[in-house]
Design a protein around this motif. Structure first.
Motif, PDB file in Angstrom:
ATOM      1  N   HIS A 150       0.839  -1.205   0.000  1.00  0.00           N
ATOM      2  CA  HIS A 150       0.000   0.000   0.000  1.00  0.00           C
ATOM      3  C   HIS A 150       0.868   1.247   0.000  1.00  0.00           C
ATOM      4  CE1 HIS A 150       0.819   0.898   4.262  1.00  0.00           C
ATOM      5  NE2 HIS A 150       0.706  -0.399   4.463  1.00  0.00           N
ATOM      6  N   ASP A 151       0.281   2.331  -0.460  1.00  0.00           N
ATOM      7  CA  ASP A 151       0.951   3.626  -0.455  1.00  0.00           C
ATOM      8  C   ASP A 151      -0.114   4.681  -0.179  1.00  0.00           C
ATOM      9  OD1 ASP A 151       2.880   5.522  -0.613  1.00  0.00           O
ATOM     10  OD2 ASP A 151       3.575   4.988  -2.635  1.00  0.00           O
ATOM     11  N   SER A 152       0.267   5.758   0.513  1.00  0.00           N
ATOM     12  CA  SER A 152      -0.686   6.807   0.890  1.00  0.00           C
ATOM     13  C   SER A 152      -0.387   8.098   0.139  1.00  0.00           C
ATOM     14  CB  SER A 152      -0.628   7.063   2.402  1.00  0.00           C
ATOM     15  OG  SER A 152      -1.012   5.906   3.114  1.00  0.00           O
ATOM     16  N   PHE A 153      -1.448   8.857  -0.143  1.00  0.00           N
ATOM     17  CA  PHE A 153      -1.323  10.099  -0.895  1.00  0.00           C
ATOM     18  C   PHE A 153      -2.178  11.175  -0.231  1.00  0.00           C
ATOM     19  CE2 PHE A 153      -0.554   6.556  -3.664  1.00  0.00           C
ATOM     20  CZ  PHE A 153       0.556   6.928  -4.402  1.00  0.00           C
ATOM     21  N   LYS A 154      -1.744  12.428  -0.384  1.00  0.00           N
ATOM     22  CA  LYS A 154      -2.438  13.530   0.274  1.00  0.00           C
ATOM     23  C   LYS A 154      -3.775  13.855  -0.396  1.00  0.00           C
ATOM     24  CE  LYS A 154       1.660  15.800   2.177  1.00  0.00           C
ATOM     25  NZ  LYS A 154       2.468  17.039   2.229  1.00  0.00           N
ATOM     26  N   THR A 155      -3.884  13.599  -1.699  1.00  0.00           N
ATOM     27  CA  THR A 155      -5.124  13.935  -2.403  1.00  0.00           C
ATOM     28  C   THR A 155      -5.651  12.709  -3.146  1.00  0.00           C
ATOM     29  OG1 THR A 155      -4.041  14.592  -4.467  1.00  0.00           O
ATOM     30  CG2 THR A 155      -4.264  16.283  -2.757  1.00  0.00           C
ATOM     31  N   ARG A 156      -6.953  12.737  -3.420  1.00  0.00           N
ATOM     32  CA  ARG A 156      -7.586  11.644  -4.160  1.00  0.00           C
ATOM     33  C   ARG A 156      -7.042  11.554  -5.581  1.00  0.00           C
ATOM     34  NH1 ARG A 156     -12.692   9.467  -3.063  1.00  0.00           N
ATOM     35  NH2 ARG A 156     -13.449   8.077  -4.714  1.00  0.00           N
ATOM     36  N   ALA A 157      -6.739  12.731  -6.161  1.00  0.00           N
ATOM     37  CA  ALA A 157      -6.244  12.751  -7.535  1.00  0.00           C
ATOM     38  C   ALA A 157      -4.895  12.035  -7.640  1.00  0.00           C
ATOM     39  CB  ALA A 157      -6.114  14.190  -8.024  1.00  0.00           C
ATOM     40  N   LEU A 158      -4.011  12.276  -6.680  1.00  0.00           N
ATOM     41  CA  LEU A 158      -2.707  11.606  -6.694  1.00  0.00           C
ATOM     42  C   LEU A 158      -2.869  10.095  -6.531  1.00  0.00           C
ATOM     43  CD1 LEU A 158      -0.574  14.059  -4.508  1.00  0.00           C
ATOM     44  CD2 LEU A 158      -0.367  13.672  -6.971  1.00  0.00           C
TER      45      LEU A 158
END
Length: 249
Positions: A15-23
């Protein structure tokens, strides 16, 4: 709030996390596209092979600090080597990325000061058996050198230089010496290309001023001072000697 993307490689979930839904959507689309094209994925990291080829390797602080100690070792006197090891062993625990399963402070200190930042001992072989796991944990869990560009990471590292092992405030000369070595180690990271500039030069940080307290175990009390001055006055030039010791007291 963060957005997480999950995927599976060789029956293992990554898994990886992103600050925005678009990313997050962009990364997910990239993974799906590469999978459809038959892109191989690395089973050790879960990343597409092409992504690993294009990403520069991340240098962690612990590895860099060891490299710095090795670089300084041949040309440093014994006292300087001790100072380098002491300074790096002080600041490294402040640059850990996690506290999960963190070894005891004494064990961290033992391996960092006694082995990691002693180039001769490290060249002779692995650390003592009881410290092997501790050393491996440190190597896995120190922050990337690039994180020092973040003031919220750099400030705690600088603050760690102001405290002794027993929790007491360090003397100003000690803080100044350790800061100079830390600064030089970060400057070496710039030289190697791990940082674009030394972030210590741009951060507004000063070591806290210490309030000097009198230690009654090493300073004579009032009665002892009066007796001393009375005895000194009996000597030749006693008045001058009494004034001299009186001013000192």
């Amino acid at each position: 709030m963060s957005y997480r993307v999950r995927w599976i490689v060789a029956d293992q979930t990554w898994h990886d996390s992103f600050k925005t839904r678009a990313l997050a959507d962009s990364f997910r689309s990239e993974l799906l596209s590469l999978a459809r094209q038959g892109e191989p994925f690395d089973v050790a990291t879960g990343q597409p092979i092409s992504r690993l080829r294009t990403e520069a390797p991340t240098q962690r602080w612990y590895d860099h600090a060891c490299a710095y100690a090795d670089m300084k070792w041949p040309h440093a006197a014994g006292k300087s080597r001790q100072g380098i090891a002491e300074s790096l062993a002080t600041v490294t625990p402040a640059l850990l990325a996690t506290s999960k399963s963190r070894p005891a402070t004494a064990s961290l200190r033992a391996v960092l000061y006694g082995w990691s930042f002693n180039a001769r001992r490290r060249a002779e072989g692995p650390p003592p058996d009881e410290l092997v796991r501790v050393e491996r944990w440190i190597a896995r869990n120190t922050r990337p050198v690039a994180d020092l560009a973040d003031p919220t990471v750099l400030r705690p590292a600088l603050d760690s230089l102001t405290v002794l092992l027993d929790g007491r405030p360090a003397a100003a000369s000690t803080v100044s010496r350790k800061r100079a070595i830390f600064y030089n180690a970060v400057e070496y990271a710039v030289e190697l290309g791990h940082l674009s500039a030394n972030p210590i030069t741009s951060i507004k940080w000063r070591a806290p001023k210490l309030s000097e307290a009198v230690n009654p175990r090493v300073v004579i009390n009032h009665r002892q001072a009066r007796d001393l001055l009375a005895a000194v006055r009996q000597l030749p030039s006693g008045d001058r000697l009494a004034a001299f010791f009186g001013v000192m007291y």
